[in-house]
Design an enzyme around this catalytic site. Structure first.
Site, mmCIF file in Angstrom:
data_model
loop_
_atom_site.group_PDB
_atom_site.id
_atom_site.type_symbol
_atom_site.label_atom_id
_atom_site.label_comp_id
_atom_site.label_asym_id
_atom_site.label_seq_id
_atom_site.Cartn_x
_atom_site.Cartn_y
_atom_site.Cartn_z
ATOM 1 N N SER A 111 0.827 -1.217 0.000
ATOM 2 C CA SER A 111 0.000 0.000 0.000
ATOM 3 C C SER A 111 0.857 1.262 0.000
ATOM 4 O O SER A 111 2.021 1.253 0.428
ATOM 5 C CB SER A 111 -0.926 0.001 1.217
HETATM 6 N N1 SAM Z 1 -0.341 -5.185 4.097
HETATM 7 C C1 SAM Z 1 0.351 -5.475 2.883
HETATM 8 C C2 SAM Z 1 1.735 -4.891 2.834
HETATM 9 O O1 SAM Z 1 2.135 -4.202 3.786
HETATM 10 O O2 SAM Z 1 2.451 -5.145 1.850
HETATM 11 C C3 SAM Z 1 -0.425 -5.078 1.651
HETATM 12 C C4 SAM Z 1 -1.609 -5.938 1.472
HETATM 13 S S1 SAM Z 1 -2.163 -6.164 -0.181
HETATM 14 C C5 SAM Z 1 -2.927 -4.623 -0.494
HETATM 15 C C6 SAM Z 1 -3.507 -7.294 0.155
HETATM 16 C C7 SAM Z 1 -3.047 -8.678 0.548
HETATM 17 O O3 SAM Z 1 -4.163 -9.397 1.053
HETATM 18 C C8 SAM Z 1 -2.538 -9.493 -0.638
HETATM 19 O O4 SAM Z 1 -1.249 -9.953 -0.374
HETATM 20 C C9 SAM Z 1 -3.532 -10.633 -0.738
HETATM 21 O O5 SAM Z 1 -2.968 -11.851 -1.190
HETATM 22 C C10 SAM Z 1 -4.024 -10.734 0.689
HETATM 23 N N2 SAM Z 1 -5.312 -11.419 0.853
HETATM 24 C C11 SAM Z 1 -6.417 -11.359 0.083
HETATM 25 N N3 SAM Z 1 -7.370 -12.133 0.595
HETATM 26 C C12 SAM Z 1 -6.871 -12.712 1.709
HETATM 27 C C13 SAM Z 1 -7.382 -13.607 2.691
HETATM 28 N N4 SAM Z 1 -8.621 -14.103 2.630
HETATM 29 N N5 SAM Z 1 -6.585 -13.967 3.705
HETATM 30 C C14 SAM Z 1 -5.309 -13.495 3.809
HETATM 31 N N6 SAM Z 1 -4.774 -12.644 2.925
HETATM 32 C C15 SAM Z 1 -5.546 -12.246 1.894
#
Ligand code: SAM
Length: 215
Positions: A62
């Site tokens: 993000s």
């Molecule tokens: N917090 C992260 C960082 O600091 O880099 C950025 C997060 S990114 C915008 C969203 C993340 O959520 C992705 O890596 C995606 O694979 C994960 N995601 C999506 N659905 C998910 C779920 N049900 N459980 C765990 N992770 C999930």
């Protein structure tokens, strides 16, 4: 001061303090965590840019301001147990690790989780545990949590996460449509949430039992 530290201080001044982030602990954490170590090597020079960046698998790290804002909204004092859904690069988890006692972070894509684990270990974080599973079901075995942060777009707060949040606890999440949402700050009051919708954002979708279906 090395080149990346200079860029990081500039990022904090121009993108974070300038836009109104005031919590001194959040500002210090954003100055400390080496964001450039959490992005793919070929885009390391863009690590401190004012935007989200690709981290592979169609996912993103993000924008720095959004990380700072969501972190400030959590109102961390230092003694909390925090659950993050969406580890991604591990950067947000590192910022949380600077500010809370214990952090559990969940990622559904194994390669991302393993990458984040490695970086967090190399940086010496001992209070962050990375879990691989569907985060929409939470992590009941380590709960209840003082704070929960979802860093992927969700149609609503998954019910298991409400159950795993302590009374009076805070949950922060981008809630809305698949490709456009608002940041929600909610306080747990009994079995319900007192909700406050804040700024518009665009996160990648939360995929899982209580999120969106994979397309
Ligand atoms: N917090 C992260 C960082 O600091 O880099 C950025 C997060 S990114 C915008 C969203 C993340 O959520 C992705 O890596 C995606 O694979 C994960 N995601 C999506 N659905 C998910 C779920 N049900 N459980 C765990 N992770 C999930």
């Amino acid at each position: 001061m090395d080149r990346y530290e200079k860029l990081r201080y500039w990022m904090v001044e121009s993108q974070i303090i300038e836009r109104g982030i005031r919590d001194p602990r959040v500002i210090e954490a954003m100055k400390k965590v080496p964001r450039h170590l959490f992005v793919p090597e070929d885009i390391v020079d863009s690590a401190y840019d004012d935007r989200a960046l690709p981290i592979g698998h169609g996912q993103t790290i993000s924008q720095p301001y959004i990380v700072a804002l969501m972190t400030e909204l959590l109102e961390l004092k230092g003694d909390e147990k925090v659950l993050e859904i969406g580890t991604g690069s591990g950067y947000q988890a590192a910022v949380l690790g600077e500010l809370a006692k214990e952090v559990h972070t969940i990622e559904r894509i194994e390669e991302l989780a393993e990458g984040a684990k490695e970086i967090l270990k190399n940086l010496g974080y001992k209070n962050i545990v990375v879990h691989i599973r569907d985060g929409t079901e939470g992590l009941p075995e380590h709960g209840p949590y003082d704070r929960i942060i979802i860093t992927a777009a969700t149609p609503d707060i998954p019910p298991p996460l409400i159950s795993q949040l302590k009374e009076g606890g805070i949950i922060i999440a981008p809630v809305g449509e698949r490709w456009s949402q608002h940041i929600l700050k909610a306080f747990k009051k009994g079995e319900t949430l007192e909700r406050h919708y804040l700024i518009p954002v665009a996160f990648v979708p939360l995929i899982g039992k209580f999120g969106w279906q994979e397309s």
